[in-house]
Motif scaffolding. Structure first.
Motif, PDB file in Angstrom:
ATOM      1  N   GLU A  98      -1.372   0.905  15.612  1.00 27.10           N
ATOM      2  CA  GLU A  98      -1.989  -0.204  14.882  1.00 27.10           C
ATOM      3  C   GLU A  98      -1.714  -0.104  13.386  1.00 27.10           C
ATOM      4  O   GLU A  98      -1.481  -1.113  12.718  1.00 27.10           O
ATOM      5  CB  GLU A  98      -3.496  -0.240  15.151  1.00 27.10           C
ATOM      6  CG  GLU A  98      -4.188  -1.466  14.560  1.00 27.10           C
ATOM      7  CD  GLU A  98      -5.639  -1.583  14.975  1.00 27.10           C
ATOM      8  OE1 GLU A  98      -6.396  -2.270  14.265  1.00 27.10           O
ATOM      9  OE2 GLU A  98      -6.020  -0.984  16.013  1.00 27.10           O
ATOM     10  N   LEU A  99      -1.722   1.106  12.856  1.00 24.87           N
ATOM     11  CA  LEU A  99      -1.390   1.287  11.440  1.00 24.87           C
ATOM     12  C   LEU A  99       0.046   0.858  11.165  1.00 24.87           C
ATOM     13  O   LEU A  99       0.326   0.171  10.178  1.00 24.87           O
ATOM     14  CB  LEU A  99      -1.586   2.746  11.032  1.00 24.87           C
ATOM     15  CG  LEU A  99      -3.019   3.271  10.987  1.00 24.87           C
ATOM     16  CD1 LEU A  99      -3.023   4.776  10.734  1.00 24.87           C
ATOM     17  CD2 LEU A  99      -3.839   2.554   9.919  1.00 24.87           C
ATOM     18  N   GLU A 100       0.949   1.252  12.044  1.00 22.46           N
ATOM     19  CA  GLU A 100       2.356   0.902  11.861  1.00 22.46           C
ATOM     20  C   GLU A 100       2.551  -0.608  11.964  1.00 22.46           C
ATOM     21  O   GLU A 100       3.264  -1.208  11.150  1.00 22.46           O
ATOM     22  CB  GLU A 100       3.216   1.619  12.888  1.00 22.46           C
ATOM     23  CG  GLU A 100       4.713   1.397  12.687  1.00 22.46           C
ATOM     24  CD  GLU A 100       5.561   2.236  13.613  1.00 22.46           C
ATOM     25  OE1 GLU A 100       6.766   2.397  13.326  1.00 22.46           O
ATOM     26  OE2 GLU A 100       5.021   2.752  14.610  1.00 22.46           O
ATOM     27  N   ALA A 101       1.898  -1.227  12.941  1.00 24.06           N
ATOM     28  CA  ALA A 101       2.030  -2.672  13.117  1.00 24.06           C
ATOM     29  C   ALA A 101       1.477  -3.438  11.923  1.00 24.06           C
ATOM     30  O   ALA A 101       1.973  -4.519  11.588  1.00 24.06           O
ATOM     31  CB  ALA A 101       1.316  -3.101  14.399  1.00 24.06           C
ATOM     32  N   GLU A 135       0.869  -0.286   7.359  1.00 23.90           N
ATOM     33  CA  GLU A 135       0.004   0.615   6.587  1.00 23.90           C
ATOM     34  C   GLU A 135       0.521   2.049   6.511  1.00 23.90           C
ATOM     35  O   GLU A 135      -0.183   2.928   6.006  1.00 23.90           O
ATOM     36  CB  GLU A 135      -1.405   0.597   7.185  1.00 23.90           C
ATOM     37  CG  GLU A 135      -2.057  -0.770   7.115  1.00 23.90           C
ATOM     38  CD  GLU A 135      -3.388  -0.817   7.841  1.00 23.90           C
ATOM     39  OE1 GLU A 135      -4.318  -0.104   7.401  1.00 23.90           O
ATOM     40  OE2 GLU A 135      -3.509  -1.554   8.843  1.00 23.90           O
ATOM     41  N   PHE A 136       1.730   2.276   6.997  1.00 23.31           N
ATOM     42  CA  PHE A 136       2.324   3.598   6.795  1.00 23.31           C
ATOM     43  C   PHE A 136       2.685   3.783   5.322  1.00 23.31           C
ATOM     44  O   PHE A 136       3.129   2.848   4.664  1.00 23.31           O
ATOM     45  CB  PHE A 136       3.594   3.748   7.631  1.00 23.31           C
ATOM     46  CG  PHE A 136       3.365   4.129   9.064  1.00 23.31           C
ATOM     47  CD1 PHE A 136       2.099   4.181   9.605  1.00 23.31           C
ATOM     48  CD2 PHE A 136       4.439   4.455   9.881  1.00 23.31           C
ATOM     49  CE1 PHE A 136       1.880   4.529  10.924  1.00 23.31           C
ATOM     50  CE2 PHE A 136       4.245   4.815  11.208  1.00 23.31           C
ATOM     51  CZ  PHE A 136       2.959   4.847  11.728  1.00 23.31           C
ATOM     52  N   ASN A 137       2.488   4.997   4.809  1.00 24.20           N
ATOM     53  CA  ASN A 137       2.944   5.345   3.462  1.00 24.20           C
ATOM     54  C   ASN A 137       4.269   6.095   3.611  1.00 24.20           C
ATOM     55  O   ASN A 137       4.279   7.288   3.898  1.00 24.20           O
ATOM     56  CB  ASN A 137       1.907   6.225   2.745  1.00 24.20           C
ATOM     57  CG  ASN A 137       0.599   5.496   2.524  1.00 24.20           C
ATOM     58  OD1 ASN A 137       0.590   4.341   2.101  1.00 24.20           O
ATOM     59  ND2 ASN A 137      -0.508   6.144   2.817  1.00 24.20           N
ATOM     60  N   TRP A 138       5.355   5.370   3.425  1.00 21.66           N
ATOM     61  CA  TRP A 138       6.679   5.952   3.650  1.00 21.66           C
ATOM     62  C   TRP A 138       7.156   6.729   2.434  1.00 21.66           C
ATOM     63  O   TRP A 138       7.016   6.267   1.296  1.00 21.66           O
ATOM     64  CB  TRP A 138       7.692   4.857   3.978  1.00 21.66           C
ATOM     65  CG  TRP A 138       7.517   4.274   5.346  1.00 21.66           C
ATOM     66  CD1 TRP A 138       6.806   3.153   5.677  1.00 21.66           C
ATOM     67  CD2 TRP A 138       8.048   4.795   6.571  1.00 21.66           C
ATOM     68  NE1 TRP A 138       6.856   2.944   7.030  1.00 21.66           N
ATOM     69  CE2 TRP A 138       7.612   3.935   7.609  1.00 21.66           C
ATOM     70  CE3 TRP A 138       8.840   5.895   6.887  1.00 21.66           C
ATOM     71  CZ2 TRP A 138       7.948   4.139   8.944  1.00 21.66           C
ATOM     72  CZ3 TRP A 138       9.177   6.104   8.217  1.00 21.66           C
ATOM     73  CH2 TRP A 138       8.745   5.238   9.228  1.00 21.66           C
ATOM     74  N   LEU A 139       7.701   7.913   2.692  1.00 24.11           N
ATOM     75  CA  LEU A 139       8.328   8.701   1.638  1.00 24.11           C
ATOM     76  C   LEU A 139       9.807   8.874   1.975  1.00 24.11           C
ATOM     77  O   LEU A 139      10.150   9.352   3.065  1.00 24.11           O
ATOM     78  CB  LEU A 139       7.680  10.084   1.525  1.00 24.11           C
ATOM     79  CG  LEU A 139       6.232  10.147   1.028  1.00 24.11           C
ATOM     80  CD1 LEU A 139       5.780  11.602   0.960  1.00 24.11           C
ATOM     81  CD2 LEU A 139       6.079   9.480  -0.321  1.00 24.11           C
ATOM     82  N   LYS A 140      10.662   8.513   1.026  1.00 23.76           N
ATOM     83  CA  LYS A 140      12.086   8.772   1.185  1.00 23.76           C
ATOM     84  C   LYS A 140      12.358  10.253   0.905  1.00 23.76           C
ATOM     85  O   LYS A 140      11.508  10.945   0.333  1.00 23.76           O
ATOM     86  CB  LYS A 140      12.888   7.894   0.221  1.00 23.76           C
ATOM     87  CG  LYS A 140      12.757   6.399   0.478  1.00 23.76           C
ATOM     88  CD  LYS A 140      13.529   5.604  -0.562  1.00 23.76           C
ATOM     89  CE  LYS A 140      13.359   4.102  -0.337  1.00 23.76           C
ATOM     90  NZ  LYS A 140      14.073   3.310  -1.383  1.00 23.76           N
ATOM     91  N   PRO A 141      13.513  10.764   1.290  1.00 23.59           N
ATOM     92  CA  PRO A 141      13.831  12.168   0.987  1.00 23.59           C
ATOM     93  C   PRO A 141      13.663  12.475  -0.497  1.00 23.59           C
ATOM     94  O   PRO A 141      14.166  11.739  -1.356  1.00 23.59           O
ATOM     95  CB  PRO A 141      15.299  12.287   1.428  1.00 23.59           C
ATOM     96  CG  PRO A 141      15.442  11.279   2.518  1.00 23.59           C
ATOM     97  CD  PRO A 141      14.577  10.123   2.105  1.00 23.59           C
ATOM     98  N   GLY A 142      12.912  13.519  -0.797  1.00 22.65           N
ATOM     99  CA  GLY A 142      12.670  13.914  -2.173  1.00 22.65           C
ATOM    100  C   GLY A 142      11.475  13.252  -2.825  1.00 22.65           C
ATOM    101  O   GLY A 142      11.021  13.696  -3.888  1.00 22.65           O
ATOM    102  N   GLU A 143      10.934  12.189  -2.227  1.00 19.89           N
ATOM    103  CA  GLU A 143       9.774  11.519  -2.805  1.00 19.89           C
ATOM    104  C   GLU A 143       8.493  12.277  -2.490  1.00 19.89           C
ATOM    105  O   GLU A 143       8.428  13.064  -1.532  1.00 19.89           O
ATOM    106  CB  GLU A 143       9.659  10.082  -2.285  1.00 19.89           C
ATOM    107  CG  GLU A 143      10.687   9.128  -2.846  1.00 19.89           C
ATOM    108  CD  GLU A 143      10.446   7.693  -2.423  1.00 19.89           C
ATOM    109  OE1 GLU A 143      10.896   6.786  -3.145  1.00 19.89           O
ATOM    110  OE2 GLU A 143       9.810   7.456  -1.365  1.00 19.89           O
ATOM    111  N   SER A 144       7.451  12.018  -3.299  1.00 20.79           N
ATOM    112  CA  SER A 144       6.171  12.691  -3.094  1.00 20.79           C
ATOM    113  C   SER A 144       5.022  11.700  -3.241  1.00 20.79           C
ATOM    114  O   SER A 144       5.186  10.602  -3.792  1.00 20.79           O
ATOM    115  CB  SER A 144       5.990  13.834  -4.093  1.00 20.79           C
ATOM    116  OG  SER A 144       5.916  13.339  -5.416  1.00 20.79           O
TER     117      SER A 144
END
Length: 279
Positions: free
Chosen positions: A254-257, A260-269
């Motif tokens: 449900e969060l993904e739909a 509401e995911f907090n995506w981090l790219k490689p190296g991000e924080s």
């Protein structure tokens, strides 16, 4: 366990074997952590952590045991994420002018097999006795990943009496007795409203066993926009948890739909912070 204290405030026992979370939390000589008075959910990996005053849930998952997409081996996301049981590497510890500070990094392998890192800093103000925690979760993998975080602050219910209350602007009516919900336990999750300087606040007290002090918890509301509170008095459990959290109390799907995911790219924080004091 490493003893960590300043000129004023609680004495903390930091667990170097598990994320530098807090085991014992001594206030006026009383350890308010629940110890064995917590329910055992069968996860030996976190059994010792959940007995302490604060343990960290995430960063790959929170709350639900759910199947991992694409896996055919039946492996599921652990209820409390993968952080617990990863040892901390202490970079520095300082005790100066009555203040205390400890800086560490924790390298984690998530349940999907991806690396991540938590850069953690504990600090106790020797004048006010307030404890501060700052975390930076870094994606050290080669792919974008969603990041979750939840802090479980567990207090033994045996220390409370009829005068002990939960109070905060995000709570119905501004607060209510700690024995909310059904007789033997309850749980709720609300938006962390009523922020001041970007921090939400919730209080639990007075607690007679520690000279009538109240536990005041403040947490960064932009990255921890929800507060979950649960209690369990079904013997032998006797515990209440104050839990700042990054996501609503719904399923991962449900969060993904809902985006509401907090995506981090490689190296991000992504940064998180909380503080607590006994006032």
């Amino acid at each position: 366990m490493m003893e960590f204290a300043s000129a004023k405030g609680p004495k903390l026992m930091l667990d170097e074997s598990s994320v530098l979370d807090i085991g014992g939390c001594f206030v006026d000589g009383v350890d308010i952590a629940p110890g064995k008075a917590v329910p055992d959910d069968g996860d030996a990996r976190i059994s010792h952590s959940v007995e302490g005053f604060l343990f960290t849930c995430g960063p790959d998952h929170i709350r639900h045991r759910e199947p991992i997409p694409g896996r055919k081996d039946g492996k599921v996301y652990p209820l409390h994420g993968s952080a617990s049981s990863h040892p901390a590497k202490i970079l520095s510890t300082r005790f100066e002018n009555g203040n205390a500070e400890c800086h560490a990094v924790i390298d984690i392998v998530t349940v999907e097999g991806q690396p991540a890192r938590i850069e953690r800093r504990w600090r106790i103000d020797g004048t006010t006795g307030e404890v501060h925690l700052e975390d930076h979760v870094v994606n050290t993998s080669a792919q974008a990943v969603p990041t979750f975080l939840m802090y479980h602050m567990n207090i033994g219910g045996k220390w409370f009496d009829a005068k002990t209350r939960l109070e905060g602007k995000m709570l119905d009516g501004g607060g209510f007795p700690w024995t909310f919900g059904p007789e033997l336990g309850g749980i709720f999750c609300v938006e962390a409203l009523g922020t001041e300087n970007g921090f939400a606040e919730v209080r639990l007290g007075p607690i007679a066993a520690i000279s009538g002090k109240t536990l005041r918890v403040r947490f960064r509301a932009d990255t921890l926009p929800h507060l979950q509170v649960w209690r369990n008095q079904k013997a032998p459990a006797d515990v209440l948890g104050i839990e700042p959290v990054s996501h609503r109390w719904v399923s991962r799907a449900e969060l993904e739909a809902g985006g509401e995911f907090n995506w981090l790219k490689p190296g991000e924080s992504r940064s998180y912070a909380l503080s607590f004091a006994f006032v």
